[in-house]
Scaffold this active site. Structure first.
Site: not given
Ligand code: UDP
Length: 327
Positions: A31, A35, A170, A189, A74, A33, A141, A284, A11
């Site tokens: 890459d 992902t 983000n 995401h 990567a 490939l 991660y 988390g 991405y």
């Molecule tokens: N989130 C949500 N519903 C979803 C996916 C994500 O409410 O289906 C929330 C998630 O809890 C976080 C925010 O959206 O607070 C962004 O999440 P994402 O996974 O996009 O990015 P992150 O912050 O984990 O890097």
């Protein structure tokens, strides 16, 4: 001379390759490939399919190509998966980077720009987050990305090598012209998941947690357009070419949006009601993550162009409408 982009079919990697080529660079992509997508590889880039953990393969690329610097995307990057399968993250992210550095040192390649993450901070000490804040990752991660930063730090002290680590907040959006965009399998995401609703692939969006210590109770994040991230890599490369010392920079817009605000903006952009269901918190997730990117602005001269969430989501929507199944 060329720039070697590891993970250039992913991405953020693919968007950076498009910007590099627009800036007149010759680009070589590696890459595996796993992902990434062959279709995301820029037609003008030279492409090698292979794994950075394979020393022979990496040596053969570095011997064949005249490489000025490396941009390293990567890595495995899903928080949830990293908690279930930590060793995959140690192998792909840490072992991969170790082999890469051995090969770079052996071939005298002395510049690398590297994707790091806000996940290196863990639960923030204060908002906005600055680069000198405590780093205490809350998931595997983030831990592997922080360890990669440390691997660069000690290797750069021992060998003639300099690095820039870019801690993304983000990443979101897609190339404004719509030929490449965000595709993950499975998708985790927020913005691409929301857009699956107006695309007819999902009935509603789940909102993870409504009892956080934020204005509307949902998590607040700093959403930064992928093309702005791509530009930061080009500036980081310029900084290293001009002799800049190893350094770490946050990359975000410095503005926070709650999950509910993101859903509302997507409703406005798509004209679809996008039903939402409030559910339990996701393990988390820190409540608020907002970057201070003042250092990147001052030192690299970075100027994010997409500072408006509606425009950011519009670019994503353009891609997802024309590629409902991804690539
Ligand atoms: N989130 C949500 N519903 C979803 C996916 C994500 O409410 O289906 C929330 C998630 O809890 C976080 C925010 O959206 O607070 C962004 O999440 P994402 O996974 O996009 O990015 P992150 O912050 O984990 O890097």
């Amino acid at each position: 001379m060329s720039i070697l982009v590891l993970g250039g079919a992913g991405y953020i990697g693919s968007h950076t390759v498009y910007e590099l080529i627009d800036a007149g660079e010759d680009v070589v992509i590696v890459d595996n490939l796993q992902t990434g997508f062959r279709e995301a590889v820029h037609p003008k880039a030279k492409f090698y399919e292979g794994d950075i953990r394979n020393r022979e393969f990496m040596d053969s690329v570095l011997e064949k190509e005249d490489i000025d610097g490396v941009i390293h995307f990567a890595a495995s990057s899903q928080v949830g998966e990293s908690m279930k399968d930590p060793l995959k993250y140690y192998s792909n992210n840490l072992c991969g980077t170790e082999v890469l550095l051995e090969s770079m040192v052996a071939h005298g390649i002395d510049k690398i720009v590297f994707s790091s993450t806000a996940a290196t901070y863990g639960e923030p000490e204060s908002i906005p987050i600055v680069e000198t804040d405590r780093t205490l990752p809350t998931n595997c991660y983030g831990e592997t990305k922080l360890s990669m930063e440390k691997m660069f730090k000690w290797t750069s002290k021992a060998h003639n090598l300099r690095f820039v680590s870019l801690r993304y907040f983000n990443a979101c959006g897609a190339h404004p012209e719509g030929m490449i965009g965000e595709a993950h399998n499975p998708e985790t995401h927020l913005i691409p998941l929301i857009l699956q609703v107006p695309n007819g692939q999902r009935e509603y969006i789940s909102i993870f947690g409504n009892d956080y210590d934020t204005e509307d109770g949902t998590c607040v994040r700093d959403y930064i357009h992928v093309n702005d991230l791509a530009q930061a890599h080009i500036l980081a490369l310029k900084y290293l070419r001009e002799g800049g010392a190893s350094n770490i920079f946050n990359l975000g817009n410095g503005v926070g949006f709650s999950v509910k605000e993101v859903v509302e903006t997507a409703r406005k952009v798509t004209g679809h009601p996008i039903p939402a269901k409030e559910e339990e918190r996701r393990a988390g997730d820190p409540s608020t993550l907002i970057a201070s990117s003042e250092k990147a602005k001052e030192v690299l001269g970075w100027k994010p162009q997409f500072d408006d969430l509606e425009t950011i989501i519009s670019t994503a929507w353009k891609w997802h409408q024309s590629h409902p199944q991804g690539y």
